[in-house]
Write an enzyme that holds these catalytic residues in place. Structure first.
Site, short mmCIF file in Angstrom:
data_model
loop_
_atom_site.label_atom_id
_atom_site.label_comp_id
_atom_site.label_asym_id
_atom_site.label_seq_id
_atom_site.Cartn_x
_atom_site.Cartn_y
_atom_site.Cartn_z
N GLU A 36 0.83 -1.20 0.00
CA GLU A 36 0.00 0.00 0.00
C GLU A 36 0.87 1.26 0.00
O GLU A 36 1.99 1.26 0.53
CB GLU A 36 -0.94 0.00 1.21
CG GLU A 36 -2.01 -1.07 1.15
CD GLU A 36 -2.97 -1.00 2.33
OE1 GLU A 36 -2.80 -0.13 3.21
OE2 GLU A 36 -3.90 -1.84 2.37
N HIS A 115 -3.97 11.91 -25.57
CA HIS A 115 -3.97 11.06 -26.77
C HIS A 115 -5.01 11.44 -27.81
O HIS A 115 -4.76 11.29 -29.00
CB HIS A 115 -4.16 9.60 -26.36
CG HIS A 115 -4.10 8.65 -27.52
ND1 HIS A 115 -2.97 8.50 -28.30
CD2 HIS A 115 -5.04 7.82 -28.04
CE1 HIS A 115 -3.21 7.61 -29.25
NE2 HIS A 115 -4.45 7.18 -29.11
N LYS A 173 -1.46 3.14 -46.55
CA LYS A 173 -1.72 1.77 -46.98
C LYS A 173 -2.40 1.78 -48.35
O LYS A 173 -3.38 2.50 -48.55
CB LYS A 173 -2.61 1.04 -45.97
CG LYS A 173 -1.93 0.76 -44.64
CD LYS A 173 -2.84 -0.03 -43.71
CE LYS A 173 -2.15 -0.31 -42.39
NZ LYS A 173 -3.02 -1.07 -41.45
N ARG A 175 -3.99 -0.94 -51.18
CA ARG A 175 -4.33 -2.34 -51.48
C ARG A 175 -3.93 -2.64 -52.92
O ARG A 175 -4.40 -2.00 -53.85
CB ARG A 175 -5.82 -2.60 -51.25
CG ARG A 175 -6.21 -4.05 -51.52
CD ARG A 175 -7.52 -4.41 -50.90
NE ARG A 175 -7.48 -4.41 -49.45
CZ ARG A 175 -6.96 -5.39 -48.71
NH1 ARG A 175 -6.42 -6.45 -49.32
NH2 ARG A 175 -6.97 -5.31 -47.41
N SER A 203 4.32 3.03 -27.33
CA SER A 203 3.99 2.11 -26.24
C SER A 203 4.72 0.78 -26.44
O SER A 203 5.82 0.60 -25.97
CB SER A 203 2.48 1.92 -26.15
OG SER A 203 2.15 1.10 -25.06
N THR A 204 4.13 -0.14 -27.17
CA THR A 204 4.82 -1.41 -27.45
C THR A 204 5.81 -1.27 -28.60
O THR A 204 6.68 -2.10 -28.78
CB THR A 204 3.82 -2.52 -27.79
OG1 THR A 204 3.09 -2.14 -28.97
CG2 THR A 204 2.84 -2.74 -26.64
#
Length: 271
Positions: A36, A115, A173, A175, A203-204
């Site tokens: 705690e 964000h 992107k 296609r 982040s990752t």
């Protein structure tokens, strides 16, 4: 009114105090043997400075704010802001709950590059400061191209590039057929150029890692990652360097080895 540093932002808090001319307040943060948190603040008014990079950071911040009779909250990195809506039935909208608690304890909340505007909308009295000009100025004397890893950060890279005085682009992107998607910069040729990938949060690191590999395959001479908030979870920094990233440049909203740019003056000016 004094600056009260939380354990998540001690150096940034001291920098803010030095620039603003405010004193550092007397406060104690420690942990009991059972895990705690214990918080004691020997002031009646203060500006509590603490990024939310974990649940413990949030608890420490709220405990400190609760002790004060009059308080401002400086949250350089506003954790939980990515959960800005219920994506599935029954999900807690974390940033909404966090905003309600913070604003019940502080007369004003100051943050840096929250964000999303959806996340910001849950606050009634929020100052959302922009550190993208600082990132741009860091690269002002360097011959680089700034690129957003996706269209979502397009406005951010525009601001950074304007302050760097350099070209900018974003990864798009396309296609090719039913099973093939090509990801490339929309219009700029990166062959032989030094590229800076700009985003608000790493982040990752998955998005930046993918963009880095693509940029090198297109002939980029070097790729650097720049962000406001270097969360760098799950060994993300190692992944990025293994992908060929030359360097990671971040602000001190989250204090780490890559904090080369300080937001202290930006925050000091706002308080």
């Amino acid at each position: 009114m004094k600056i009260i540093p939380c354990p998540s932002s001690p150096l940034l808090a001291r920098r803010i105090a030095e620039i603003s001319g405010l004193e550092i307040g007397n406060a104690v943060f420690r942990r009991f043997p059972d895990g705690e948190l214990y918080v004691r603040v020997m002031e009646r008014e203060g500006v509590v400075v603490g990024s939310i990079n974990s649940s413990d950071d949030f608890i420490a911040l709220i405990f400190a704010l609760n002790v004060l009779d009059k308080a401002k909250a400086v949250v350089p990195y506003m954790g939980y802001a990515r959960q800005d809506k219920a994506f599935q039935e029954g999900e807690a909208v974390s940033i909404k709950i966090l905003a309600e608690i913070l604003e019940s304890k502080a007369e004003e909340v100051i943050t840096v590059n929250i964000h999303s505007m959806d996340a910001a909308s849950y606050f009634k009295n929020l100052k959302n400061l922009d550190a993208m000009p600082l990132i741009g100025k860091y690269f002002a004397d360097k011959d680089v191209i700034m690129i957003s890893p996706d269209k979502g950060s397009l406005e951010r890279v525009k601001v950074a590039a304007k302050n760097a005085g350099c070209e900018w682009d974003y990864m798009e992107k396309r296609r090719i057929d039913a099973t093939t998607v090509e990801i490339t910069p929309k219009s700029i040729d990166v062959d032989g150029r030094d590229v800076v990938i700009v985003d608000d949060i790493i982040s990752t690191g998955g998005t930046v890692e993918e963009a880095t590999k693509i940029l090198y395959s297109l002939g980029a001479r070097s790729v650097t990652a720049a962000c406001v908030h270097a969360v760098l979870a799950d060994n993300a920094a190692i992944r990025l360097f293994n992908a060929g990233i030359k360097d990671i440049i971040a602000t001190d909203t989250i204090e780490c080895a890559f904090s080369r740019i300080s937001v202290a003056e930006l925050i000091a000016d706002s308080i």
